[in-house]
Design a protein around this motif. Sequence first.
Motif, PDB file in Angstrom:
ATOM      1  N   UNK A   1      10.606 -13.393 -50.926  1.00 36.26           N
ATOM      2  CA  UNK A   1      11.787 -14.222 -50.703  1.00 36.26           C
ATOM      3  C   UNK A   1      12.599 -13.709 -49.519  1.00 36.26           C
TER       4      UNK A   1
ATOM      5  N   UNK B  20      23.437 -16.690 -55.766  1.00 39.65           N
ATOM      6  CA  UNK B  20      24.363 -17.695 -55.239  1.00 39.65           C
ATOM      7  C   UNK B  20      25.808 -17.195 -55.232  1.00 39.65           C
TER       8      UNK B  20
ATOM      9  N   UNK C 216      14.323 -21.937 -55.037  1.00 42.16           N
ATOM     10  CA  UNK C 216      14.531 -21.011 -56.159  1.00 42.16           C
ATOM     11  C   UNK C 216      13.542 -21.272 -57.282  1.00 42.16           C
TER      12      UNK C 216
ATOM     13  N   UNK D  28      21.294 -14.851 -45.750  1.00 42.24           N
ATOM     14  CA  UNK D  28      22.211 -13.716 -45.576  1.00 42.24           C
ATOM     15  C   UNK D  28      21.476 -12.377 -45.583  1.00 42.24           C
TER      16      UNK D  28
ATOM     17  N   UNK E 233      16.280 -14.511 -47.395  1.00 41.62           N
ATOM     18  CA  UNK E 233      17.553 -15.237 -47.524  1.00 41.62           C
ATOM     19  C   UNK E 233      18.228 -15.432 -46.174  1.00 41.62           C
TER      20      UNK E 233
ATOM     21  N   UNK F 140      22.017 -29.634 -63.190  1.00 43.80           N
ATOM     22  CA  UNK F 140      23.117 -28.692 -63.424  1.00 43.80           C
ATOM     23  C   UNK F 140      24.220 -29.406 -64.165  1.00 43.80           C
TER      24      UNK F 140
ATOM     25  N   UNK G  60      19.007 -14.452 -62.085  1.00 44.68           N
ATOM     26  CA  UNK G  60      18.756 -14.200 -60.662  1.00 44.68           C
ATOM     27  C   UNK G  60      19.421 -15.240 -59.758  1.00 44.68           C
ATOM     28  N   UNK G  61      19.318 -16.525 -60.119  1.00 45.07           N
ATOM     29  CA  UNK G  61      19.924 -17.537 -59.233  1.00 45.07           C
ATOM     30  C   UNK G  61      21.434 -17.432 -59.181  1.00 45.07           C
TER      31      UNK G  61
ATOM     32  N   UNK H 117      12.802 -17.911 -59.445  1.00 44.56           N
ATOM     33  CA  UNK H 117      14.135 -17.341 -59.651  1.00 44.56           C
ATOM     34  C   UNK H 117      14.861 -18.137 -60.732  1.00 44.56           C
ATOM     35  N   UNK H 118      14.377 -19.338 -60.974  1.00 45.43           N
ATOM     36  CA  UNK H 118      15.044 -20.234 -61.910  1.00 45.43           C
ATOM     37  C   UNK H 118      13.956 -21.084 -62.560  1.00 45.43           C
TER      38      UNK H 118
ATOM     39  N   UNK I  26      17.649 -25.567 -51.501  1.00 48.81           N
ATOM     40  CA  UNK I  26      17.720 -24.218 -52.063  1.00 48.81           C
ATOM     41  C   UNK I  26      17.281 -24.220 -53.523  1.00 48.81           C
ATOM     42  N   UNK I  27      17.704 -25.254 -54.232  1.00 47.41           N
ATOM     43  CA  UNK I  27      17.315 -25.368 -55.637  1.00 47.41           C
ATOM     44  C   UNK I  27      15.786 -25.379 -55.766  1.00 47.41           C
TER      45      UNK I  27
ATOM     46  N   UNK J 252      15.258 -10.790 -57.076  1.00 47.92           N
ATOM     47  CA  UNK J 252      14.337 -11.633 -56.298  1.00 47.92           C
ATOM     48  C   UNK J 252      13.154 -10.837 -55.764  1.00 47.92           C
ATOM     49  N   UNK J 253      13.335  -9.547 -55.533  1.00 42.05           N
ATOM     50  CA  UNK J 253      12.199  -8.765 -55.033  1.00 42.05           C
ATOM     51  C   UNK J 253      11.445  -8.075 -56.169  1.00 42.05           C
TER      52      UNK J 253
ATOM     53  N   UNK K 240      25.630 -10.045 -55.909  1.00 43.45           N
ATOM     54  CA  UNK K 240      24.614 -10.600 -55.032  1.00 43.45           C
ATOM     55  C   UNK K 240      23.476  -9.615 -54.774  1.00 43.45           C
TER      56      UNK K 240
END
Lengths: 222, 389
Positions: free
Chosen positions: A92, B387, A54, A96, A94, A16, B382-383, A59-60, A50-51, B293-294, B286
């Motif tokens: 996925x 985040x 992902x 949260x 999370x 990053x 997405x990330x 996702x990345x 987390x990185x 993500x889904x 978010x």
Amino acid sequence: MADSILVSAQGLTKVYNRGTEEVRALDGVTFDLQRGEFTAVVGVSGAGKTTLLHLLGCMDTPTSGELLIDGQSTRGLSDSALTRMRREQVGFVFQHFGLLPTLTVMENLTLPTLFSKKEAKAYANELLERVGLTHRRNHLPNQLSGGEMQRVAIARALINRPQVLLADEPTGNLDSANGEAILQLFHQLHRDGLTIIVVTHNPILANATQRQLVLHDGRLVP
Amino acid sequence: MSFIKLSLQNMLRRKLRTSVTLTGVAVAVAALFSLLAFQRGYQTGMRDELDRLGAHVLVVPKGCPYDAASTALHGASWPCYLKYAYLEQVRKTRGVSVAAPVFMNALYEANGNQTVYLGINDDIRMVKRAWSIEGSLPVKTGDILLGAAAAKSLHVQRGQEFDLPGLEGAKGRVCGLLATTQGADDNFLYMPLADAQRLFNRQGQLTHILVRLQDPNSLEDVVGALRACEAGMDMNIVPLTHLFRTIQSMVNSTRLLLGCIALVALLVAGAGVSNTVLMAVTERTREIGVMRSVGASMGDIFRLIWMETVQICLLGGVVGVAVALVGAQSLEGWLRNRLPFAPTGTLIHPEVSIMVACLAGAALLGSLAGLLPAWRASRLSPVEAIRAT
Ligand SMILES: Nc1ncnc2c1ncn2[C@@H]1O[C@H](COP(=O)(O)OP(=O)(O)OP(=O)(O)O)[C@@H](O)[C@H]1O
Ligand SMILES: [Mg+2]
């Protein structure tokens, strides 16, 4: 047996740029995961867990290195190809929960099918039963406890029948009783043959897995 | 679950904010709708008015051209007169089929009521071909033919003798009742020309002459000939079709201005919607990450946000059209008092085609306003989105 390898990470590196400073969140991470394996990723805060998750969840994209899922390389894939990977290969979860507040339990659960355009009514009912929330199907997320929300989120991650379930601190926001319930659910899913990778600070959850990947400063500790 | 339901629910999440934004669209659409409905109504109204009139050319005294023409059509007094002798010259002009002399005078009572008296002779029949009379035209001294509205307000029967309103001591006898014409003619009291001239002390004078042509297409030629005749210097020849065109073009230029204002209002409202949805995208970053993500693609996110914008605008459009429909009556009254010339029929014609056009316009506005927020949302990685806090 090469064909039983589901996830293969080869020198995964993620850098990053924070202003002029470079942060190597992941630095040459290499490992293979067998199909059906239940793995924990542990490490101190900022270690890159987390990185890594992902990257595994498409996702990345890594700065360098390569990721293969089910033998298919994800290098250089377009956004729509990565989207397809997320739809079909991974689920996925999370910390949260990530439920949409305007949707009911059932609608949240079937949200991925809106994008994959697959019909999964029967399977959704089955999953709901499996996480023990059939009686909550028409409730909104704010009417649920944290443990219940996380169970809905796990069911949602499974709706498209993914190859691998990725969970980032799934018990991080839960008390020990609810955390225990999630652990039991993971155990069941694992017994049914699902490949699970879970990032956790919870020693009970970490110790319950077959294998632990320990990250420190973006590198795997052998 | 569907995209529509998902975006509708998102729209309803911030009810106050959505309604404020929606109001902007509603106001703009209401303005646009009223304007279009008015344009439609005004045009048909003018055409009907022209048909009802029967006359192709109006001859009025020199001095008060368009005012005189407009008053002649709606009924009023004005202080300019034509000599009766001119009538012969008008009649003799080539191309003129009928020339009907009229002496008009309006009397106002203290309470604001207006009575309009028209002195006429039989020639009027040849001009007002659509008139249907129960009884007869006024021929004998004292005869009064009543317009439908006048008869109603005076409460008199055929054959009945009554005091002429505004004319102290004068009496009249109802010789005939005119069936409603849906026009200004309904309000008038008709009497023999000589009676009118005597009652108002204007012997040998006229206020205007209604002219019908042998061929309406020869309007230009006949108007030219009338202007060239001996009395031409003292008369104002008003080709009515031209008059209507002139009034129409006056109204048109105002309408253009109003149209521009409505368009600007629509653009401002569109910017408001765009801004609101941009804000919503930021708040829901978010959630957008979760959807990515889904398995939501960039296109899915784009569609979702874009639809939300279109829905807000479309709903605003529906509200706007509804408001315009409800308010049409009051607007009609307001306009009538301000227009240089208002035809007798309804001014505001809220047709279905206009409704559809306005809603389509609102949807188009939403489509455009939604592009920016939808693009922004779909471009979120997405990330980054997941985040976001
Ligand atoms: N978008 C970003 N830009 C810059 N640095 C980042 C970004 N995302 C993560 N990092 C940094 O990368 C490193 C690894 O972050 P990561 O979130 O993977 O850690 P983690 O192991 O999940 O920590 P935690 O246990 O606190 O969740 C951290 O030093 C973090 O500050
Ligand atoms: Mg983390």
